[in-house]
Design a protein around this motif. Structure first.
Motif, PDB file in Angstrom:
ATOM      1  N   ASP A 205       0.862  -1.174   0.000  1.00 57.61           N
ATOM      2  CA  ASP A 205       0.000   0.000   0.000  1.00 57.61           C
ATOM      3  C   ASP A 205       0.902   1.229   0.000  1.00 57.61           C
ATOM      4  O   ASP A 205       1.652   1.451   0.950  1.00 57.61           O
ATOM      5  CB  ASP A 205      -0.896  -0.011   1.236  1.00 57.61           C
ATOM      6  CG  ASP A 205      -1.961   1.058   1.194  1.00 57.61           C
ATOM      7  OD1 ASP A 205      -1.717   2.134   0.610  1.00 57.61           O
ATOM      8  OD2 ASP A 205      -3.037   0.819   1.753  1.00 57.61           O
ATOM      9  N   ILE A 206       0.855   2.040  -1.055  1.00 58.82           N
ATOM     10  CA  ILE A 206       1.774   3.174  -1.159  1.00 58.82           C
ATOM     11  C   ILE A 206       1.374   4.342  -0.252  1.00 58.82           C
ATOM     12  O   ILE A 206       2.165   5.249  -0.031  1.00 58.82           O
ATOM     13  CB  ILE A 206       1.927   3.659  -2.614  1.00 58.82           C
ATOM     14  CG1 ILE A 206       0.587   4.101  -3.188  1.00 58.82           C
ATOM     15  CG2 ILE A 206       2.570   2.587  -3.468  1.00 58.82           C
ATOM     16  CD1 ILE A 206       0.682   4.731  -4.556  1.00 58.82           C
ATOM     17  N   ASN A 207       0.169   4.311   0.324  1.00 57.30           N
ATOM     18  CA  ASN A 207      -0.243   5.382   1.234  1.00 57.30           C
ATOM     19  C   ASN A 207       0.404   5.273   2.602  1.00 57.30           C
ATOM     20  O   ASN A 207       0.686   6.280   3.243  1.00 57.30           O
ATOM     21  CB  ASN A 207      -1.766   5.377   1.403  1.00 57.30           C
ATOM     22  CG  ASN A 207      -2.451   5.884   0.169  1.00 57.30           C
ATOM     23  OD1 ASN A 207      -2.050   6.901  -0.394  1.00 57.30           O
ATOM     24  ND2 ASN A 207      -3.456   5.172  -0.279  1.00 57.30           N
ATOM     25  N   ASN A 208       0.632   4.052   3.071  1.00 62.04           N
ATOM     26  CA  ASN A 208       1.182   3.898   4.412  1.00 62.04           C
ATOM     27  C   ASN A 208       2.315   2.874   4.493  1.00 62.04           C
ATOM     28  O   ASN A 208       2.733   2.509   5.581  1.00 62.04           O
ATOM     29  CB  ASN A 208       0.076   3.541   5.409  1.00 62.04           C
ATOM     30  CG  ASN A 208      -0.650   2.277   5.010  1.00 62.04           C
ATOM     31  OD1 ASN A 208      -0.191   1.512   4.194  1.00 62.04           O
ATOM     32  ND2 ASN A 208      -1.803   2.074   5.606  1.00 62.04           N
ATOM     33  N   GLU A 209       2.789   2.409   3.341  1.00 65.30           N
ATOM     34  CA  GLU A 209       3.947   1.510   3.265  1.00 65.30           C
ATOM     35  C   GLU A 209       3.715   0.126   3.894  1.00 65.30           C
ATOM     36  O   GLU A 209       4.663  -0.601   4.134  1.00 65.30           O
ATOM     37  CB  GLU A 209       5.199   2.159   3.881  1.00 65.30           C
ATOM     38  CG  GLU A 209       5.569   3.499   3.271  1.00 65.30           C
ATOM     39  CD  GLU A 209       5.973   3.408   1.812  1.00 65.30           C
ATOM     40  OE1 GLU A 209       6.728   2.490   1.460  1.00 65.30           O
ATOM     41  OE2 GLU A 209       5.529   4.261   1.035  1.00 65.30           O
TER      42      GLU A 209
ATOM     43  N   MET B 298       2.669  -3.830   3.919  1.00 66.27           N
ATOM     44  CA  MET B 298       2.789  -4.874   2.915  1.00 66.27           C
ATOM     45  C   MET B 298       2.194  -6.180   3.419  1.00 66.27           C
ATOM     46  O   MET B 298       2.147  -6.415   4.620  1.00 66.27           O
ATOM     47  CB  MET B 298       4.265  -5.107   2.576  1.00 66.27           C
ATOM     48  CG  MET B 298       4.945  -3.921   1.973  1.00 66.27           C
ATOM     49  SD  MET B 298       6.649  -4.250   1.545  1.00 66.27           S
ATOM     50  CE  MET B 298       7.429  -4.161   3.141  1.00 66.27           C
ATOM     51  N   PHE B 299       1.759  -7.011   2.478  1.00 68.29           N
ATOM     52  CA  PHE B 299       1.356  -8.374   2.799  1.00 68.29           C
ATOM     53  C   PHE B 299       1.674  -9.270   1.607  1.00 68.29           C
ATOM     54  O   PHE B 299       1.783  -8.812   0.473  1.00 68.29           O
ATOM     55  CB  PHE B 299      -0.121  -8.455   3.190  1.00 68.29           C
ATOM     56  CG  PHE B 299      -1.085  -8.017   2.125  1.00 68.29           C
ATOM     57  CD1 PHE B 299      -1.624  -8.940   1.241  1.00 68.29           C
ATOM     58  CD2 PHE B 299      -1.462  -6.690   2.028  1.00 68.29           C
ATOM     59  CE1 PHE B 299      -2.519  -8.547   0.274  1.00 68.29           C
ATOM     60  CE2 PHE B 299      -2.357  -6.284   1.055  1.00 68.29           C
ATOM     61  CZ  PHE B 299      -2.889  -7.215   0.174  1.00 68.29           C
TER      62      PHE B 299
ATOM     63  N   PRO C   3       8.039 -10.843  -6.247  1.00 63.28           N
ATOM     64  CA  PRO C   3       7.514  -9.796  -7.122  1.00 63.28           C
ATOM     65  C   PRO C   3       6.765  -8.773  -6.269  1.00 63.28           C
ATOM     66  O   PRO C   3       6.128  -9.132  -5.277  1.00 63.28           O
ATOM     67  CB  PRO C   3       6.553 -10.538  -8.047  1.00 63.28           C
ATOM     68  CG  PRO C   3       6.858 -11.980  -7.883  1.00 63.28           C
ATOM     69  CD  PRO C   3       7.489 -12.147  -6.549  1.00 63.28           C
ATOM     70  N   LEU C   4       6.853  -7.493  -6.635  1.00 62.76           N
ATOM     71  CA  LEU C   4       6.222  -6.418  -5.860  1.00 62.76           C
ATOM     72  C   LEU C   4       5.133  -5.764  -6.686  1.00 62.76           C
ATOM     73  O   LEU C   4       5.348  -5.357  -7.825  1.00 62.76           O
ATOM     74  CB  LEU C   4       7.263  -5.370  -5.469  1.00 62.76           C
ATOM     75  CG  LEU C   4       6.754  -4.129  -4.748  1.00 62.76           C
ATOM     76  CD1 LEU C   4       6.174  -4.495  -3.390  1.00 62.76           C
ATOM     77  CD2 LEU C   4       7.859  -3.109  -4.598  1.00 62.76           C
ATOM     78  N   TYR C   5       3.934  -5.648  -6.094  1.00 63.07           N
ATOM     79  CA  TYR C   5       2.817  -4.952  -6.723  1.00 63.07           C
ATOM     80  C   TYR C   5       2.404  -3.812  -5.802  1.00 63.07           C
ATOM     81  O   TYR C   5       2.047  -4.035  -4.649  1.00 63.07           O
ATOM     82  CB  TYR C   5       1.632  -5.901  -6.940  1.00 63.07           C
ATOM     83  CG  TYR C   5       0.489  -5.254  -7.659  1.00 63.07           C
ATOM     84  CD1 TYR C   5       0.531  -5.064  -9.025  1.00 63.07           C
ATOM     85  CD2 TYR C   5      -0.634  -4.823  -6.974  1.00 63.07           C
ATOM     86  CE1 TYR C   5      -0.513  -4.464  -9.704  1.00 63.07           C
ATOM     87  CE2 TYR C   5      -1.681  -4.223  -7.626  1.00 63.07           C
ATOM     88  CZ  TYR C   5      -1.610  -4.048  -9.003  1.00 63.07           C
ATOM     89  OH  TYR C   5      -2.653  -3.446  -9.659  1.00 63.07           O
ATOM     90  N   LYS C   6       2.472  -2.574  -6.308  1.00 69.27           N
ATOM     91  CA  LYS C   6       2.123  -1.400  -5.501  1.00 69.27           C
ATOM     92  C   LYS C   6       0.666  -1.021  -5.748  1.00 69.27           C
ATOM     93  O   LYS C   6       0.222  -0.904  -6.885  1.00 69.27           O
ATOM     94  CB  LYS C   6       3.040  -0.230  -5.857  1.00 69.27           C
ATOM     95  CG  LYS C   6       4.477  -0.487  -5.476  1.00 69.27           C
ATOM     96  CD  LYS C   6       5.341   0.697  -5.815  1.00 69.27           C
ATOM     97  CE  LYS C   6       6.780   0.406  -5.439  1.00 69.27           C
ATOM     98  NZ  LYS C   6       7.657   1.511  -5.810  1.00 69.27           N
ATOM     99  N   MET C   7      -0.067  -0.820  -4.632  1.00 67.17           N
ATOM    100  CA  MET C   7      -1.484  -0.466  -4.691  1.00 67.17           C
ATOM    101  C   MET C   7      -1.683   0.934  -4.141  1.00 67.17           C
ATOM    102  O   MET C   7      -0.984   1.354  -3.221  1.00 67.17           O
ATOM    103  CB  MET C   7      -2.314  -1.424  -3.841  1.00 67.17           C
ATOM    104  CG  MET C   7      -2.181  -2.854  -4.211  1.00 67.17           C
ATOM    105  SD  MET C   7      -3.194  -3.908  -3.161  1.00 67.17           S
ATOM    106  CE  MET C   7      -2.417  -3.676  -1.581  1.00 67.17           C
ATOM    107  N   GLU C   8      -2.658   1.641  -4.681  1.00 70.41           N
ATOM    108  CA  GLU C   8      -2.973   2.969  -4.165  1.00 70.41           C
ATOM    109  C   GLU C   8      -3.811   2.888  -2.898  1.00 70.41           C
ATOM    110  O   GLU C   8      -3.753   3.785  -2.064  1.00 70.41           O
ATOM    111  CB  GLU C   8      -3.712   3.775  -5.225  1.00 70.41           C
ATOM    112  CG  GLU C   8      -2.839   4.126  -6.400  1.00 70.41           C
ATOM    113  CD  GLU C   8      -3.568   4.981  -7.405  1.00 70.41           C
ATOM    114  OE1 GLU C   8      -4.598   5.588  -7.050  1.00 70.41           O
ATOM    115  OE2 GLU C   8      -3.096   5.043  -8.529  1.00 70.41           O
ATOM    116  N   ILE C   9      -4.598   1.831  -2.770  1.00 70.33           N
ATOM    117  CA  ILE C   9      -5.451   1.710  -1.590  1.00 70.33           C
ATOM    118  C   ILE C   9      -5.643   0.230  -1.261  1.00 70.33           C
ATOM    119  O   ILE C   9      -5.698  -0.607  -2.148  1.00 70.33           O
ATOM    120  CB  ILE C   9      -6.805   2.419  -1.816  1.00 70.33           C
ATOM    121  CG1 ILE C   9      -7.538   2.610  -0.515  1.00 70.33           C
ATOM    122  CG2 ILE C   9      -7.625   1.693  -2.843  1.00 70.33           C
ATOM    123  CD1 ILE C   9      -8.586   3.670  -0.577  1.00 70.33           C
TER     124      ILE C   9
END
Length: 85
Positions: free
Chosen positions: A17-21, A23-24, A44-50
């Motif tokens: 979650d890019i809003n609060n760093e 991860m899961f 692999p890393l997938y960045k989410m906005e929410i």
């Protein structure tokens, strides 16, 4: 179940979650370009906005995005098309 309809490339993926760093790790087939090291393993890393870590429904936090709501913005936008007379 039908055979050969499910993807074969399930693997552990880190969702961030890019809003609060926060991860899961979850198994997924999502395509990613980045990787991340966690405990000596590369994922692999997938960045989410929410996510549930930052969504107001799950956090109970209320957010205000502006002084006006959607109805006021709509009225202001289409005010110029009002009939005269």
């Amino acid at each position: 179940m039908k055979k050969k309809i499910h993807p074969e490339n399930y693997r552990p993926v880190v969702f961030k979650d890019i809003n609060n760093e926060k991860m899961f790790i979850c198994r997924s087939t999502v395509k990613t370009k980045e990787t991340i090291q966690i405990d000596g393993d590369s994922y692999p890393l997938y960045k989410m906005e929410i996510s549930s870590y930052s969504h107001p429904f799950f956090t109970g936090e209320k957010r205000f995005f502006g002084k006006t709501g959607p109805a006021e913005r709509f009225k202001k936008k289409y005010e110029k098309y009002k009939k005269i007379g």
